[in-house]
Scaffold this motif. Structure first.
Motif, PDB file in Angstrom:
ATOM      1  N   GLU A   1      69.962  53.001  72.071  1.00  0.00           N
ATOM      2  CA  GLU A   1      69.495  54.379  72.160  1.00  0.00           C
ATOM      3  C   GLU A   1      68.872  54.688  73.531  1.00  0.00           C
ATOM      4  O   GLU A   1      68.005  53.949  74.002  1.00  0.00           O
ATOM      5  CB  GLU A   1      68.478  54.641  71.034  1.00  0.00           C
TER       6      GLU A   1
ATOM      7  N   GLY B   1      76.467  66.542  71.334  1.00  0.00           N
ATOM      8  CA  GLY B   1      76.416  65.677  70.155  1.00  0.00           C
ATOM      9  C   GLY B   1      75.762  64.326  70.391  1.00  0.00           C
ATOM     10  O   GLY B   1      75.761  63.461  69.503  1.00  0.00           O
ATOM     11  N   LYS B   2      75.243  64.106  71.587  1.00  0.00           N
ATOM     12  CA  LYS B   2      74.461  62.921  71.927  1.00  0.00           C
ATOM     13  C   LYS B   2      75.000  61.608  71.310  1.00  0.00           C
ATOM     14  O   LYS B   2      76.112  61.215  71.595  1.00  0.00           O
ATOM     15  CB  LYS B   2      72.992  63.129  71.529  1.00  0.00           C
ATOM     16  N   THR B   3      74.194  60.931  70.467  1.00  0.00           N
ATOM     17  CA  THR B   3      74.649  59.646  69.915  1.00  0.00           C
ATOM     18  C   THR B   3      76.004  59.792  69.227  1.00  0.00           C
ATOM     19  O   THR B   3      76.887  58.949  69.392  1.00  0.00           O
ATOM     20  CB  THR B   3      73.656  59.077  68.884  1.00  0.00           C
TER      21      THR B   3
ATOM     22  N   HIS C   1      72.695  51.334  60.656  1.00  0.00           N
ATOM     23  CA  HIS C   1      71.816  52.300  61.322  1.00  0.00           C
ATOM     24  C   HIS C   1      70.772  52.767  60.310  1.00  0.00           C
ATOM     25  O   HIS C   1      71.131  53.364  59.295  1.00  0.00           O
ATOM     26  CB  HIS C   1      72.632  53.481  61.854  1.00  0.00           C
TER      27      HIS C   1
ATOM     28  N   ASN D   1      68.887  55.105  59.486  1.00  0.00           N
ATOM     29  CA  ASN D   1      68.523  56.514  59.394  1.00  0.00           C
ATOM     30  C   ASN D   1      69.251  57.092  58.180  1.00  0.00           C
ATOM     31  O   ASN D   1      70.105  56.420  57.580  1.00  0.00           O
ATOM     32  CB  ASN D   1      68.928  57.255  60.679  1.00  0.00           C
TER      33      ASN D   1
ATOM     34  N   PHE E   1      72.657  62.144  58.696  1.00  0.00           N
ATOM     35  CA  PHE E   1      72.362  62.522  60.082  1.00  0.00           C
ATOM     36  C   PHE E   1      73.638  62.435  60.920  1.00  0.00           C
ATOM     37  O   PHE E   1      74.373  61.460  60.852  1.00  0.00           O
ATOM     38  CB  PHE E   1      71.274  61.616  60.661  1.00  0.00           C
ATOM     39  N   TRP E   2      73.906  63.495  61.685  1.00  0.00           N
ATOM     40  CA  TRP E   2      75.151  63.616  62.453  1.00  0.00           C
ATOM     41  C   TRP E   2      76.389  63.556  61.541  1.00  0.00           C
ATOM     42  O   TRP E   2      77.483  63.229  61.997  1.00  0.00           O
ATOM     43  CB  TRP E   2      75.268  62.575  63.563  1.00  0.00           C
TER      44      TRP E   2
ATOM     45  N   ARG F   1      77.297  61.413  59.508  1.00  0.00           N
ATOM     46  CA  ARG F   1      77.943  60.097  59.574  1.00  0.00           C
ATOM     47  C   ARG F   1      78.583  59.694  58.251  1.00  0.00           C
ATOM     48  O   ARG F   1      79.635  59.045  58.227  1.00  0.00           O
ATOM     49  CB  ARG F   1      76.921  59.030  60.003  1.00  0.00           C
TER      50      ARG F   1
ATOM     51  N   TRP G   1      61.085  57.635  65.043  1.00  0.00           N
ATOM     52  CA  TRP G   1      62.194  58.118  64.207  1.00  0.00           C
ATOM     53  C   TRP G   1      62.439  57.278  62.958  1.00  0.00           C
ATOM     54  O   TRP G   1      63.283  57.633  62.141  1.00  0.00           O
ATOM     55  CB  TRP G   1      63.468  58.162  65.044  1.00  0.00           C
TER      56      TRP G   1
ATOM     57  N   ILE H   1      73.209  50.509  65.579  1.00  0.00           N
ATOM     58  CA  ILE H   1      72.698  51.628  66.384  1.00  0.00           C
ATOM     59  C   ILE H   1      71.177  51.564  66.393  1.00  0.00           C
ATOM     60  O   ILE H   1      70.533  51.730  65.348  1.00  0.00           O
ATOM     61  CB  ILE H   1      73.175  52.977  65.814  1.00  0.00           C
TER      62      ILE H   1
ATOM     63  N   LEU I   1      67.183  52.584  67.442  1.00  0.00           N
ATOM     64  CA  LEU I   1      66.538  53.888  67.235  1.00  0.00           C
ATOM     65  C   LEU I   1      65.165  54.036  67.905  1.00  0.00           C
ATOM     66  O   LEU I   1      64.745  55.151  68.223  1.00  0.00           O
ATOM     67  CB  LEU I   1      66.387  54.119  65.728  1.00  0.00           C
TER      68      LEU I   1
ATOM     69  N   HIS J   1      63.884  56.284  71.297  1.00  0.00           N
ATOM     70  CA  HIS J   1      64.340  57.675  71.195  1.00  0.00           C
ATOM     71  C   HIS J   1      63.210  58.588  71.641  1.00  0.00           C
ATOM     72  O   HIS J   1      62.048  58.325  71.347  1.00  0.00           O
ATOM     73  CB  HIS J   1      64.744  57.983  69.745  1.00  0.00           C
TER      74      HIS J   1
ATOM     75  N   ASP K   1      73.894  54.698  74.769  1.00  0.00           N
ATOM     76  CA  ASP K   1      74.624  55.856  74.228  1.00  0.00           C
ATOM     77  C   ASP K   1      74.599  57.041  75.188  1.00  0.00           C
ATOM     78  O   ASP K   1      75.590  57.737  75.349  1.00  0.00           O
ATOM     79  CB  ASP K   1      74.133  56.248  72.819  1.00  0.00           C
ATOM     80  N   HIS K   2      73.452  57.246  75.851  1.00  0.00           N
ATOM     81  CA  HIS K   2      73.301  58.373  76.790  1.00  0.00           C
ATOM     82  C   HIS K   2      71.973  58.223  77.507  1.00  0.00           C
ATOM     83  O   HIS K   2      71.171  57.343  77.168  1.00  0.00           O
ATOM     84  CB  HIS K   2      73.380  59.721  76.059  1.00  0.00           C
TER      85      HIS K   2
HETATM   86  C1  GP9 Z   1      69.932  59.411  64.913  1.00  0.00           C
HETATM   87  C2  GP9 Z   1      70.156  58.717  66.208  1.00  0.00           C
HETATM   88  C3  GP9 Z   1      69.694  59.547  67.367  1.00  0.00           C
HETATM   89  O1  GP9 Z   1      70.474  58.798  63.810  1.00  0.00           O
HETATM   90  O2  GP9 Z   1      71.458  58.288  66.330  1.00  0.00           O
HETATM   91  O3  GP9 Z   1      70.538  60.600  67.642  1.00  0.00           O
HETATM   92  P1  GP9 Z   1      70.425  61.415  69.010  1.00  0.00           P
HETATM   93  O4  GP9 Z   1      69.292  62.392  68.873  1.00  0.00           O
HETATM   94  O5  GP9 Z   1      70.172  60.452  70.119  1.00  0.00           O
HETATM   95  O6  GP9 Z   1      71.749  62.088  69.130  1.00  0.00           O
END
Ligand code: GP9
Ligand code: MN
Length: 400
Positions: A38, A78-80, A126, A128, A132-133, A135, A163, A190, A192, A195, A254-255
């Motif tokens: 992350e 869309g980040k991650t 992951h 979370n 989320f997203w 997934r 998070w 993944i 976390l 973040h 990831d970014h």
């Molecule tokens: C959330 C994690 C973070 O599950 O992957 O997402 P992000 O905010 O970095 O896109």
């Protein structure tokens, strides 16, 4: 419709390169573990703050790995989720929103599905919420067999921060699942904890926060240091579980972690202004391919991006990449370096283009637009072809 797909297929084939013969099948039959780190900027690698390394474990690991020092994150909003989309599909993320959210039910030809046809069991870890997203929906479309989400982890008031579950606890609870898993497996962890806004318990602060004018920048370094420790813990637990020798580890950021509105802190740190050129370079993230027992480890400074991982990995696994990938095998001798970011910026080994200005990729000096022009049309074309595939769900016409 189908004829649009034909046009795009022709484009992709015309730009194809022969994958590296040296690397072909190099990791055939081995387990694969991706670690999506992350918000991991590349600049933390081999960096010291207040006399201490920020990523001591990764710095050591790199000595024993193939390390890519010019590897770009290509995500959009869309980040991650965009980074996952790039890595699994070798398609660009969308200009707006997250393809995971808007096009979850599309027909894809993603790595988990492909390797599944070669006997691999695939899973994501992951801690979370599965939604989320989006997934929980997308992972099915990508062909994942299992998703170990927050329900698979013991999360309590002592082991969470920011998070959710802390990275060290996350990896410790993950290894037993891997131990039980059918081999060979293709999996992704993944992380976390690192973040935004980079919260950390005092006892997990292995280095001190910095003292710049940005609280975000100050806190970023200790959380990166903490994730470095979590990865060290993971590799050690994999050794303890006898899984290490037969597994290939691919670690990537990831970014970016520091958003533009916190660049003041980075400017304090560097003692100079962050220009649009620097902003593009700040999209670089680490890529580390660690193959236990491999002896030709080195640092590779070719310009590469997340979109290249799918063709690269499939070739290493000895599996033919029979579909529409916009990336290229990063080990191929024929590779023409050109990495395209979602905002239309691009980087080659000679030029860097962003926001209407052409720069020398090394010095950062502005150069004649004519140096960048030969690429402009291709960049626009490639992004638009990828968008067409996603918006039109064109892969459903494949092999018809
Ligand atoms: C959330 C994690 C973070 O599950 O992957 O997402 P992000 O905010 O970095 O896109
Ligand atoms: Mn992220």
């Amino acid at each position: 419709n189908g004829s649009e797909l034909d046009e795009i297929t022709n484009y992709v084939n015309a730009n194809d390169v022969d994958p590296s013969e040296d690397m072909q099948g190099m990791i055939e039959g081995k387990n694969v573990v991706y670690i999506s780190m992350e918000s991991m900027h590349r600049f933390v690698i081999n960096k010291k703050v207040n006399g201490e390394e920020v990523t001591p474990f990764l710095n050591d690991l790199i000595q024993d790995s193939l390390y890519f020092s010019n590897f770009y994150s290509q995500v959009g909003q869309g980040k991650t989720s965009d980074s996952e989309f790039l890595v699994e599909n070798s398609l660009y993320p969308l200009p707006r929103g997250s393809a995971f959210v808007t096009h979850a039910d599309n027909q894809f030809r993603a790595v988990p599905e492909i390797v599944g046809e070669h006997g691999y069991h695939s899973a994501v870890f992951h801690a979370n919420d599965a939604t989320f997203w989006n997934r929980n929906i997308v992972y099915d479309s990508l062909g994942y067999d299992e998703f170990f989400d927050i329900e698979s982890y013991d999360v309590n008031e002592n082991n969470q921060v920011g998070w959710g579950l802390k990275d060290v606890d996350f990896v410790e609870q993950t290894v037993p699942y891997l131990k039980e898993m059918q081999q060979p497996f293709y999996t992704k962890l993944i992380t976390l904890t690192n973040h935004f806004p980079f919260e950390l318990d005092p006892q997990d602060q292995l280095i001190d926060p910095l003292e710049t004018s940005s609280e975000t920048v100050n806190n970023y370094f200790p959380t990166v240091r903490y994730t470095d420790k979590a990865i060290e813990t993971f590799i050690q637990k994999m050794k303890d579980a006898d899984l290490y020798e037969n597994t290939v580890f691919i670690l990537y950021g990831d970014h970016y972690g520091i958003p533009e509105f916190n660049y003041n802190g980075l400017e304090d740190l560097r003692g100079e202004e962050i220009t649009p050129f620097d902003h593009v370079k700040l999209q670089r993230v680490p890529l580390i391919i660690h193959i236990p027992g491999y002896t030709d480890n080195r640092t590779i400074d070719n310009v590469t991006g997340q979109i290249d991982l799918k063709p690269t990995l499939l070739n290493m696994m000895g599996i033919a990449n029979d579909d529409l990938s916009f990336g290229h095998d990063i080990f191929s001798d024929e590779n023409q370096p050109l990495t395209i970011l979602r905002d239309g910026s691009f980087i080659t080994d000679e030029v860097l283009y962003t926001k209407g200005v052409c720069y020398d990729a090394e010095s950062g000096e502005e150069i004649e637009a004519s140096h960048c022009e030969p690429y402009s049309k291709k960049v626009e074309q490639e992004l638009s072809y990828s968008d067409k595939i996603i918006y039109g769900d064109l892969l459903r016409f494949k092999d018809e």
